[in-house]
Write a protein that holds these residues in place. Sequence first.
Motif, short mmCIF file in Angstrom:
data_model
loop_
_atom_site.label_atom_id
_atom_site.label_comp_id
_atom_site.label_asym_id
_atom_site.label_seq_id
_atom_site.Cartn_x
_atom_site.Cartn_y
_atom_site.Cartn_z
N VAL A 224 -5.84 69.23 -35.28
CA VAL A 224 -6.68 69.36 -34.07
C VAL A 224 -8.07 69.83 -34.47
O VAL A 224 -9.08 69.32 -33.98
CB VAL A 224 -6.03 70.33 -33.06
N GLN A 225 -8.14 70.78 -35.39
CA GLN A 225 -9.43 71.30 -35.86
C GLN A 225 -10.25 70.18 -36.51
O GLN A 225 -11.45 70.04 -36.25
CB GLN A 225 -9.20 72.44 -36.84
N ARG A 226 -9.59 69.37 -37.33
CA ARG A 226 -10.28 68.27 -38.01
C ARG A 226 -10.77 67.22 -37.01
O ARG A 226 -11.90 66.74 -37.11
CB ARG A 226 -9.33 67.63 -39.03
N LEU A 227 -9.94 66.88 -36.02
CA LEU A 227 -10.33 65.89 -35.02
C LEU A 227 -11.48 66.41 -34.15
O LEU A 227 -12.38 65.65 -33.80
CB LEU A 227 -9.13 65.52 -34.14
N MET A 228 -11.46 67.69 -33.82
CA MET A 228 -12.56 68.26 -33.04
C MET A 228 -13.86 68.21 -33.82
O MET A 228 -14.92 67.91 -33.26
CB MET A 228 -12.24 69.70 -32.64
N LYS A 229 -13.79 68.49 -35.10
CA LYS A 229 -14.99 68.42 -35.94
C LYS A 229 -15.50 66.98 -36.00
O LYS A 229 -16.70 66.74 -35.92
CB LYS A 229 -14.66 68.94 -37.34
N LEU A 230 -14.57 66.03 -36.11
CA LEU A 230 -14.93 64.62 -36.16
C LEU A 230 -15.60 64.17 -34.85
O LEU A 230 -16.54 63.39 -34.87
CB LEU A 230 -13.66 63.80 -36.40
N LEU A 231 -15.11 64.71 -33.73
CA LEU A 231 -15.64 64.35 -32.42
C LEU A 231 -16.90 65.14 -32.05
O LEU A 231 -17.55 64.86 -31.06
CB LEU A 231 -14.58 64.57 -31.33
N GLY A 232 -17.21 66.16 -32.85
CA GLY A 232 -18.40 66.98 -32.59
C GLY A 232 -18.22 67.97 -31.46
O GLY A 232 -19.18 68.33 -30.78
N LEU A 233 -16.98 68.42 -31.24
CA LEU A 233 -16.70 69.38 -30.18
C LEU A 233 -16.71 70.79 -30.75
O LEU A 233 -15.95 71.12 -31.64
CB LEU A 233 -15.34 69.09 -29.54
N ILE A 234 -17.59 71.62 -30.21
CA ILE A 234 -17.72 73.01 -30.67
C ILE A 234 -17.51 73.93 -29.48
O ILE A 234 -18.06 73.71 -28.40
CB ILE A 234 -19.10 73.26 -31.28
N CYS A 235 -16.72 74.96 -29.69
CA CYS A 235 -16.44 75.92 -28.62
C CYS A 235 -17.66 76.78 -28.33
O CYS A 235 -18.31 77.30 -29.24
CB CYS A 235 -15.26 76.81 -29.06
N CYS A 236 -17.99 76.91 -27.04
CA CYS A 236 -19.10 77.77 -26.62
C CYS A 236 -18.54 79.15 -26.29
O CYS A 236 -17.67 79.28 -25.46
CB CYS A 236 -19.78 77.21 -25.37
#
Length: 76
Positions: free
Chosen positions: A59-71
Amino acid sequence: QLPRATFYYHLKRMENADKYQAAKEEIVAIYHENKGRYAYRRITSELHNRGFYLNHKTVQRLMKLLGLICCVRIKN
């Protein structure tokens, strides 16, 4: 020069469908439902509730790939 085996290996890899396509769509949906405040741990937990059993590292890798960063929300 590119070895013949390498060329056909990469050609075959490009033809394969994305293994995580449905999971990526669900991750983006969860992320936007929660206004970008969910990080990979909470998204992983929510994915488990929705029937997607992925490792937190995936999940962490896919989020990085999608450019999703937690605010991070600033508490008053």
